[in-house]
Design a protein around this motif. Sequence first.
Motif, mmCIF file in Angstrom:
data_model
loop_
_atom_site.group_PDB
_atom_site.id
_atom_site.type_symbol
_atom_site.label_atom_id
_atom_site.label_comp_id
_atom_site.label_asym_id
_atom_site.label_seq_id
_atom_site.Cartn_x
_atom_site.Cartn_y
_atom_site.Cartn_z
ATOM 1 N N HIS A 1 0.844 -1.191 0.000
ATOM 2 C CA HIS A 1 0.000 0.000 0.000
ATOM 3 C C HIS A 1 0.883 1.246 0.000
ATOM 4 N N THR A 2 0.518 2.216 -0.842
ATOM 5 C CA THR A 2 1.242 3.477 -0.863
ATOM 6 C C THR A 2 0.966 4.233 0.431
ATOM 7 N N ASP A 3 1.648 5.364 0.606
ATOM 8 C CA ASP A 3 1.435 6.146 1.826
ATOM 9 C C ASP A 3 0.026 6.734 1.891
ATOM 10 N N LYS A 4 -0.692 6.722 0.744
ATOM 11 C CA LYS A 4 -2.079 7.178 0.714
ATOM 12 C C LYS A 4 -3.064 6.015 0.790
#
Length: 236
Positions: free
Chosen positions: A75-78
Amino acid sequence: MSKNKDIFAELLICDAMAINSPKDAYKLLSTPEKQRLAAIKNAQQAHLYLLSRYLLRQRLGSLLSVPPDSLDFYHTDKGKPELHGEPLRFNLSHSGSLLALAISSEPVGVDLESRLLAPAGIQRLARRYLATQEQTWLAQSTQPASDFQQLWTIKEAVLKADGSGIANNLHRVCWQPGSHSARFNEREYRLQHWPVGTGTLTLASARSTPVRLPDLADYGPMLEITGVQPNLAINP
């Protein structure tokens, strides 16, 4: 498709409750996916999750010529899920028993909404999430339920393609009625729409990308299809 730089997008929609997942579907899941599945108490939601992960892994594995259970997601930081070290992007959406899956060589977002809201529900959500001019447009619409449905899927699809959070950014997605594109964070996203029964499916991509509509069998040859599946037309 091997690992290459071909520009493409493909879109699948299916009725998950008219499909039985193969017996080996659970074995393809990673430990975090198995943990998430175990935490889902609603039977339909659990089936949707298992089937979506199976279809996603099968198709990505086929396109990348790698074993489906070897795919490594993060998962990306968003909070947007992506593949470690691979060139493909993907996005999922579901509404009721319907499930949509988009895979692309470019940033992509898909949103599916099968419900037509009553006027009170539209007004409540419009006041909370939409820009003033959008609220005015809906108030003047002769078909507010379908117009709101389309506008909502556009905003969610764009934000999912961008990878940004939904709730605090819906009013920032700019779309003019009738336009084939929308803007967010000074970036333009191309839009394509499909009617699905009384619902709407919107695909947003970072550039004009040809969309292909594969057969459900391409996503899982061992699937047991028990009922009629929805169909999409090219160039809707």
